[in-house]
Design an enzyme around this catalytic site. Structure first.
Site, PDB file in Angstrom:
ATOM      1  N   THR A 112       0.830  -1.213   0.000  1.00 40.62           N
ATOM      2  CA  THR A 112       0.000   0.000   0.000  1.00 40.62           C
ATOM      3  C   THR A 112       0.859   1.256   0.000  1.00 40.62           C
ATOM      4  OG1 THR A 112      -1.792  -1.143   1.157  1.00 40.62           O
ATOM      5  CG2 THR A 112      -1.806   1.262   1.228  1.00 40.62           C
ATOM      6  N   CYS A 113       1.941   1.221   0.743  1.00 39.29           N
ATOM      7  CA  CYS A 113       2.832   2.378   0.837  1.00 39.29           C
ATOM      8  C   CYS A 113       3.487   2.684  -0.504  1.00 39.29           C
ATOM      9  CB  CYS A 113       3.904   2.125   1.893  1.00 39.29           C
ATOM     10  SG  CYS A 113       3.243   1.600   3.496  1.00 39.29           S
TER      11      CYS A 113
END
Length: 227
Positions: A112-113
């Site tokens: 996600t990052c």
């Protein structure tokens, strides 16, 4: 002969008493050592402060958390690896006198990052600048070398400062330290985004609760435009 026998018996009794006392002393010492070693008795404990509500990787505001209206401690330190050097900066050096957006991620190179969070701030960099933002910074509990390599992989250039909080002191100080041991990540940061004014006062403190969206560049830009 009687005197010799009595003397020998006395010496035996004395020797037996000394052996008993020595054994008792050893027993007491062993019990004390076991208590200290196994249970931490009589030994001052030092550890990172983690709110019970954050154990196991949850995300929630705590009484220790930096919140809207409070001011970021100007002495807190973060690190950046650049041009062959590891540079240490205070919060005041990084954010003092500047309108700043600071967002944090649980870990460099995580899905996600890497796929959403950092790219959103790269994409909206110009829009955020046009809205009055001077500094955009990403903070993670990773070492400076990892953050440098992640910056290269993400192509952040001069758009996003990639700052290391390798010892988690910054993250702990603002109340966003989380136990991510369930995911084999150890102690990390919650995912958050905050907006600081030029006096480093918090205007926005957005926290994710297991998902992604509240801390995106889109959400931060919408807040700034509506503020």
């Amino acid at each position: 002969l009687w005197l010799k026998q009595d003397k020998d018996e006395t010496m035996v009794r004395l020797s037996t008493s000394l052996v008993f006392l020595y054994a008792a002393a050893v027993h007491v010492q062993m019990a004390h050592s076991f208590a200290v070693g196994s249970f931490g008795m009589f030994r001052p404990q030092t550890s990172l402060r983690v709110s019970p509500s954050l154990r196991g990787g949850g995300a929630a505001s705590t009484s220790m958390s930096l919140s809207v209206g409070s001011t970021l401690d100007k002495s807190l330190e973060l690190f950046e690896r650049k041009d062959g050097n590891t540079n240490k900066y205070t919060a005041e050096q990084l954010f003092g006198g500047k309108k700043s957006v600071v967002f944090a991620v649980p870990g460099a190179f995580t899905p996600t990052c890497s796929e959403k969070h950092v790219p959103s701030f790269i994409t909206l960099h110009d829009d955020l600048k046009a809205a009055g933002v001077d500094v955009i910074a990403c903070v993670s509990v990773n070492d400076p070398f990892v953050m440098m390599e992640w910056a290269k992989a993400q192509g952040t250039g001069d758009k996003v400062l990639m700052l290391s909080d390798g010892n988690a002191k910054f993250t702990e100080a603002i109340g966003q330290l989380a136990d991510k041991s369930a995911g084999a990540m150890g102690m990390r940061s919650n995912r958050y985004a905050m907006v600081l004014d030029k006096d480093m006062k918090v205007e926005l403190m957005a926290l994710e609760e297991g998902g992604y969206g509240k801390t995106s560049a889109e959400a931060v830009l919408a807040f700034i435009k509506g503020a």
